[in-house]
Design a protein around this motif. Structure first.
Motif, PDB file in Angstrom:
ATOM      1  N   THR A  12     -24.865  -2.054  33.813  1.00 27.87           N
ATOM      2  CA  THR A  12     -24.182  -2.708  32.691  1.00 27.87           C
ATOM      3  C   THR A  12     -24.050  -1.754  31.510  1.00 27.87           C
ATOM      4  N   TYR A  13     -25.150  -1.124  31.136  1.00 32.40           N
ATOM      5  CA  TYR A  13     -25.108  -0.249  29.967  1.00 32.40           C
ATOM      6  C   TYR A  13     -24.389   1.057  30.246  1.00 32.40           C
ATOM      7  N   ALA A  14     -24.384   1.524  31.476  1.00 34.85           N
ATOM      8  CA  ALA A  14     -23.601   2.718  31.825  1.00 34.85           C
ATOM      9  C   ALA A  14     -22.127   2.430  31.605  1.00 34.85           C
ATOM     10  N   SER A  15     -21.662   1.250  32.024  1.00 35.60           N
ATOM     11  CA  SER A  15     -20.250   0.914  31.833  1.00 35.60           C
ATOM     12  C   SER A  15     -19.941   0.647  30.362  1.00 35.60           C
ATOM     13  N   ARG A  16     -20.890   0.101  29.614  1.00 39.75           N
ATOM     14  CA  ARG A  16     -20.666  -0.111  28.173  1.00 39.75           C
ATOM     15  C   ARG A  16     -20.601   1.219  27.427  1.00 39.75           C
ATOM     16  N   ASN A  17     -21.417   2.190  27.831  1.00 40.91           N
ATOM     17  CA  ASN A  17     -21.336   3.521  27.231  1.00 40.91           C
ATOM     18  C   ASN A  17     -19.962   4.121  27.493  1.00 40.91           C
ATOM     19  N   ASP A  59       4.894   3.380  12.566  1.00 39.57           N
ATOM     20  CA  ASP A  59       3.760   4.274  12.307  1.00 39.57           C
ATOM     21  C   ASP A  59       2.585   3.505  11.706  1.00 39.57           C
ATOM     22  N   GLY A  60       2.876   2.586  10.791  1.00 41.94           N
ATOM     23  CA  GLY A  60       1.814   1.784  10.187  1.00 41.94           C
ATOM     24  C   GLY A  60       1.107   0.920  11.217  1.00 41.94           C
ATOM     25  N   LEU A  61       1.866   0.313  12.114  1.00 39.91           N
ATOM     26  CA  LEU A  61       1.262  -0.501  13.177  1.00 39.91           C
ATOM     27  C   LEU A  61       0.446   0.372  14.132  1.00 39.91           C
ATOM     28  N   PHE A  62       0.969   1.553  14.448  1.00 43.90           N
ATOM     29  CA  PHE A  62       0.252   2.492  15.311  1.00 43.90           C
ATOM     30  C   PHE A  62      -1.053   2.934  14.648  1.00 43.90           C
ATOM     31  N   HIS A  63      -0.986   3.184  13.341  1.00 44.11           N
ATOM     32  CA  HIS A  63      -2.171   3.574  12.582  1.00 44.11           C
ATOM     33  C   HIS A  63      -3.222   2.449  12.613  1.00 44.11           C
ATOM     34  N   ALA A  64      -2.768   1.213  12.428  1.00 43.73           N
ATOM     35  CA  ALA A  64      -3.692   0.074  12.479  1.00 43.73           C
ATOM     36  C   ALA A  64      -4.329  -0.024  13.868  1.00 43.73           C
ATOM     37  N   PHE A  65      -3.531   0.133  14.929  1.00 48.33           N
ATOM     38  CA  PHE A  65      -4.071   0.110  16.292  1.00 48.33           C
ATOM     39  C   PHE A  65      -5.148   1.176  16.458  1.00 48.33           C
ATOM     40  N   SER A  66      -4.863   2.384  15.963  1.00 45.30           N
ATOM     41  CA  SER A  66      -5.834   3.473  16.156  1.00 45.30           C
ATOM     42  C   SER A  66      -7.149   3.159  15.448  1.00 45.30           C
ATOM     43  N   TRP A  67      -7.077   2.565  14.266  1.00 51.91           N
ATOM     44  CA  TRP A  67      -8.310   2.252  13.560  1.00 51.91           C
ATOM     45  C   TRP A  67      -9.056   1.081  14.172  1.00 51.91           C
ATOM     46  N   PHE A  68      -8.332   0.078  14.675  1.00 54.08           N
ATOM     47  CA  PHE A  68      -9.012  -1.021  15.367  1.00 54.08           C
ATOM     48  C   PHE A  68      -9.746  -0.491  16.599  1.00 54.08           C
ATOM     49  N   ALA A  69      -9.112   0.398  17.361  1.00 54.85           N
ATOM     50  CA  ALA A  69      -9.753   0.970  18.549  1.00 54.85           C
ATOM     51  C   ALA A  69     -10.969   1.807  18.150  1.00 54.85           C
ATOM     52  N   THR A  70     -10.821   2.620  17.119  1.00 52.06           N
ATOM     53  CA  THR A  70     -11.921   3.482  16.676  1.00 52.06           C
ATOM     54  C   THR A  70     -13.110   2.651  16.192  1.00 52.06           C
ATOM     55  N   ILE A  71     -12.843   1.692  15.339  1.00 53.03           N
ATOM     56  CA  ILE A  71     -13.918   0.855  14.795  1.00 53.03           C
ATOM     57  C   ILE A  71     -14.531  -0.011  15.898  1.00 53.03           C
ATOM     58  N   GLY A  72     -13.706  -0.530  16.802  1.00 52.46           N
ATOM     59  CA  GLY A  72     -14.240  -1.298  17.932  1.00 52.46           C
ATOM     60  C   GLY A  72     -15.184  -0.463  18.780  1.00 52.46           C
ATOM     61  N   GLY A  73     -14.782   0.778  19.061  1.00 50.29           N
ATOM     62  CA  GLY A  73     -15.641   1.678  19.820  1.00 50.29           C
ATOM     63  C   GLY A  73     -16.946   1.964  19.102  1.00 50.29           C
ATOM     64  N   LEU A  74     -16.880   2.091  17.776  1.00 53.13           N
ATOM     65  CA  LEU A  74     -18.098   2.360  17.005  1.00 53.13           C
ATOM     66  C   LEU A  74     -19.017   1.140  16.924  1.00 53.13           C
ATOM     67  N   PHE A  75     -18.447  -0.065  16.871  1.00 51.25           N
ATOM     68  CA  PHE A  75     -19.280  -1.269  16.920  1.00 51.25           C
ATOM     69  C   PHE A  75     -20.032  -1.339  18.243  1.00 51.25           C
ATOM     70  N   LEU A  76     -19.345  -1.028  19.341  1.00 52.02           N
ATOM     71  CA  LEU A  76     -20.006  -1.010  20.647  1.00 52.02           C
ATOM     72  C   LEU A  76     -21.075   0.079  20.703  1.00 52.02           C
ATOM     73  N   PHE A  77     -20.783   1.230  20.089  1.00 49.34           N
ATOM     74  CA  PHE A  77     -21.749   2.326  20.008  1.00 49.34           C
ATOM     75  C   PHE A  77     -23.006   1.864  19.277  1.00 49.34           C
ATOM     76  N   ALA A  78     -22.811   1.193  18.135  1.00 51.01           N
ATOM     77  CA  ALA A  78     -23.957   0.705  17.348  1.00 51.01           C
ATOM     78  C   ALA A  78     -24.769  -0.308  18.153  1.00 51.01           C
ATOM     79  N   ASP A  79     -24.099  -1.170  18.911  1.00 47.28           N
ATOM     80  CA  ASP A  79     -24.808  -2.138  19.737  1.00 47.28           C
ATOM     81  C   ASP A  79     -25.633  -1.439  20.816  1.00 47.28           C
ATOM     82  N   LEU A  80     -25.085  -0.407  21.413  1.00 45.25           N
ATOM     83  CA  LEU A  80     -25.840   0.363  22.414  1.00 45.25           C
ATOM     84  C   LEU A  80     -27.078   1.005  21.789  1.00 45.25           C
ATOM     85  N   ARG A  81     -26.918   1.553  20.595  1.00 42.50           N
ATOM     86  CA  ARG A  81     -28.080   2.144  19.899  1.00 42.50           C
ATOM     87  C   ARG A  81     -29.125   1.086  19.591  1.00 42.50           C
ATOM     88  N   ARG A  82     -28.667  -0.071  19.136  1.00 44.36           N
ATOM     89  CA  ARG A  82     -29.590  -1.164  18.806  1.00 44.36           C
ATOM     90  C   ARG A  82     -30.380  -1.597  20.025  1.00 44.36           C
TER      91      ARG A  82
END
Length: 156
Positions: A12-17, A59-82
């Motif tokens: 489970t955690y290997a796939s979450r990483n 471009d603005g919508l693409f920028h928003a998508f990129s930040w949602f993906a980046t922040i989503g990935g970092l939230f998952l990263f923080a959960d893995l660390r926790r």
């Protein structure tokens, strides 16, 4: 029973990483693409088949998508660390795989098949396409090597 649960958690955690890194990699490379090629160099917009205003909105919508993906990935990263389940090398494998996959998708599907934009206009795009796709493949290969090195080995 405990051993089975431990093995399940490793998978489970290997796939979450991998998932967290992949999402972060997609967001990061999309952010770099949008910042460098769309804004700084002004070579193209995300959608170039309409007016400049529509291109800027896309471009603005693409920028928003990129930040949602980046922040989503970092939230998952923080959960893995926790959970003390972060496997950093596997996570980086996901980052490289996600970044390379997005760049390959962008260079083949968006540039060549859908033709919603090109890397540049009014120049011979062949060298740009070659470099874009070659870099994507190298990034993917780095990710694959990292993921291969961190795969679960079963000895039972």
């Amino acid at each position: 029973m405990e051993r089975a649960k431990e093995a399940e958690n490793r998978v489970t955690y290997a796939s979450r990483n991998l998932g967290s890194g992949f999402l972060f990699g997609v967001g990061l490379i999309a952010f770099i693409d949008e910042s460098v090629f769309h804004q700084l160099l002004r070579w193209h917009h995300f959608y170039d088949k309409s007016t400049t205003d529509i291109g800027l909105i896309s471009d603005g919508l693409f920028h928003a998508f990129s930040w949602f993906a980046t922040i989503g990935g970092l939230f998952l990263f923080a959960d893995l660390r926790r959970r003390n389940a972060l496997r950093i090398k596997r996570w980086w494998g996901g980052v490289f795989l996600g970044a390379g996959a997005f760049q390959l998708y962008d260079g083949t599907i968006q540039h060549k098949i859908m033709r919603i934009h090109q890397i540049r206009y009014d120049v011979n795009v062949l060298p740009y396409d070659f470099i874009w796709i070659a870099v994507a493949i190298v990034i993917i290969l780095i990710g694959v090597v990292l993921l291969y090195q961190t795969r679960e080995k079963t000895h039972e």
